[in-house]
Enzyme design. Structure first.
Site, short mmCIF file in Angstrom:
data_model
loop_
_atom_site.label_atom_id
_atom_site.label_comp_id
_atom_site.label_asym_id
_atom_site.label_seq_id
_atom_site.Cartn_x
_atom_site.Cartn_y
_atom_site.Cartn_z
N ASN A 244 0.88 -1.17 0.00
CA ASN A 244 0.00 0.00 0.00
C ASN A 244 0.92 1.22 0.00
O ASN A 244 1.59 1.50 0.99
CB ASN A 244 -0.89 -0.01 1.24
CG ASN A 244 -1.85 1.17 1.29
OD1 ASN A 244 -1.51 2.28 0.90
ND2 ASN A 244 -3.04 0.94 1.82
N ASN B 262 0.17 4.38 -0.26
CA ASN B 262 -0.33 5.58 0.41
C ASN B 262 -0.16 6.81 -0.47
O ASN B 262 0.27 7.88 0.00
CB ASN B 262 0.38 5.77 1.75
CG ASN B 262 -0.57 6.21 2.85
OD1 ASN B 262 -0.91 7.39 2.93
ND2 ASN B 262 -0.98 5.29 3.68
N ASP C 236 -3.82 -4.94 0.78
CA ASP C 236 -4.10 -4.46 2.12
C ASP C 236 -5.54 -4.84 2.43
O ASP C 236 -6.47 -4.20 1.94
CB ASP C 236 -3.89 -2.94 2.18
CG ASP C 236 -4.30 -2.33 3.50
OD1 ASP C 236 -4.66 -3.08 4.43
OD2 ASP C 236 -4.28 -1.09 3.60
#
Length: 267
Positions: free
Chosen positions: A8, A10, A156
C-alpha cells in the site's frame, strides 16, 4: 524465479518523493502490486518509468478518488485485465484489479491487487459494506480458481487474522480490523485451501507486521499490524520459496506507513 512485491503506497507520488524509487530499483520485482495508488494512469506510468505493463483500476467514484486505486505492474506480458468485482455497487471504486500474466512456461497467473476499506473508522461507518466486499472477494476467487489457473491475491485487507498479527490485540478485539466476523472470513478462506504465505514463511509470530501508524512511537516500538497479504491458490503456493517484509531501517526512511511484502516463486 518470479519475485512479487505488494505494498500500500499511500499515494504513489508521495511514496516516490519519500524514497520508493531506490527500493524499487534494488528489489527489482517481476510483479509489483500496489494499493491506494491515488493517481491517474498517466501519473502512475510517469512515476514508475521503465518497461512496465500496467493494469490499473483508477477510482471513478468521487468518494474514492482521493484514497483508492489499485494496480498490477508487470515485467511480463499482461494478456488481459479486469477492474470490476460484483455486485454492481463496487464498480468504479478502485479497490480490485486482475491481471492475467504470462509466465515463462506459457502458463497464466492471475494476479489480483485489492484494497479492503477499514469499515467502522470510515465516515460514515461502513462495516456492513466491508462484509459485502469480503463476500464478493470470496465469490470471485472461487470463480478464478475453478478452471485450475494459478491465482495470487495481494493487498491491504485491513484485517489482522490472529492475535499474533497485531501487537495490541487485547485493545482491538471490538474494533474494525480485528472483529470476530472479519477473522472468521479469513478462517473460511484458508480452510477452503487458499494459503497465507506471509504466515507460512513468517513462523508462528508475533508479526512480522506490515503496517505501523505514522503517529507516536508505533514504528520504533514495533507496535504494528500484519494486514498486507500474499494469498495463493494451493498449486501456486507449492512453488513459493520465501516471503519477507521489507521493513524500513528507521522511521525517517519510511516511504509509506505500510511495508512491502515480497515473495519469491519457483515458476
Amino acid at each position: 524465479m518470479l519475485t512479487v512485491a505488494t505494498v500500500n503506497v499511500n499515494g504513489v507520488r508521495a511514496a516516490f518523493r519519500r524514497g520508493m524509487g531506490p527500493w524499487l530499483e534494488e528489489t527489482d520485482p517481476d510483479l509489483l502490486l500496489m494499493q491506494e495508488v491515488r493517481a491517474t494512469d498517466d501519473v502512475l506510468r510517469e512515476q514508475l518509468g521503465g518497461d512496465w505493463n500496467i493494469a490499473h483500476a483508477e477510482p471513478s467514484i468521487d468518494g474514492h478518488k482521493g484514497r483508492a486505486g489499485v494496480a498490477v505492474a508487470s515485467r511480463r506480458p499482461i494478456k488481459d485485465e479486469r477492474g470490476d468485482i460484483g455486485p454492481e455497487r463496487f464498480a468504479g471504486c478502485g479497490r480490485w484489479v486482475e491481471a492475467d500474466v504470462v509466465l515463462d512456461d506459457g502458463t497464466t497467473l492471475t494476479a489480483v491487487s485489492t484494497y479492503v476499506f477499514t469499515g467502522e473508522f470510515e465516515t460514515p461507518p461502513r462495516q456492513e459494506e466491508k462484509y459485502a466486499f469480503l463476500d464478493a472477494i470470496t465469490a470471485r476467487l472461487t470463480e478464478l480458481r475453478a478452471d485450475g489457473r494459478h491465482v495470487l491475491m495481494c493487498g491491504d485487507l485491513n484485517i489482522a487474522h490472529r492475535e499474533v498479527d497485531l501487537k495490541a490485540w487485547k485493545a482491538n478485539r471490538k474494533k474494525s480490523g480485528f472483529l470476530p466476523e472479519e477473522r472468521a472470513w479469513m478462517d473460511r478462506l484458508f480452510d477452503s485451501g487458499w494459503v497465507d504465505l506471509g504466515r507460512r514463511f513468517g513462523g508462528e509470530g508475533p508479526g512480522p507486521y506490515s503496517w505501523w501508524s505514522w503517529r507516536g512511537k508505533a514504528f520504533d516500538n514495533d507496535a504494528g499490524w500484519r494486514i498486507d497479504y500474499q494469498i495463493a491458490s494451493p498449486e501456486l503456493a507449492e512453488s513459493a520459496t520465501g516471503c519477507v517484509v521489507h521493513r524500513a531501517p528507521t522511521y525517517a526512511e519510511r516511504w509509506s506507513d505500510h511495508a512491502p511484502v515480497v515473495e519469491t516463486y519457483d515458476v
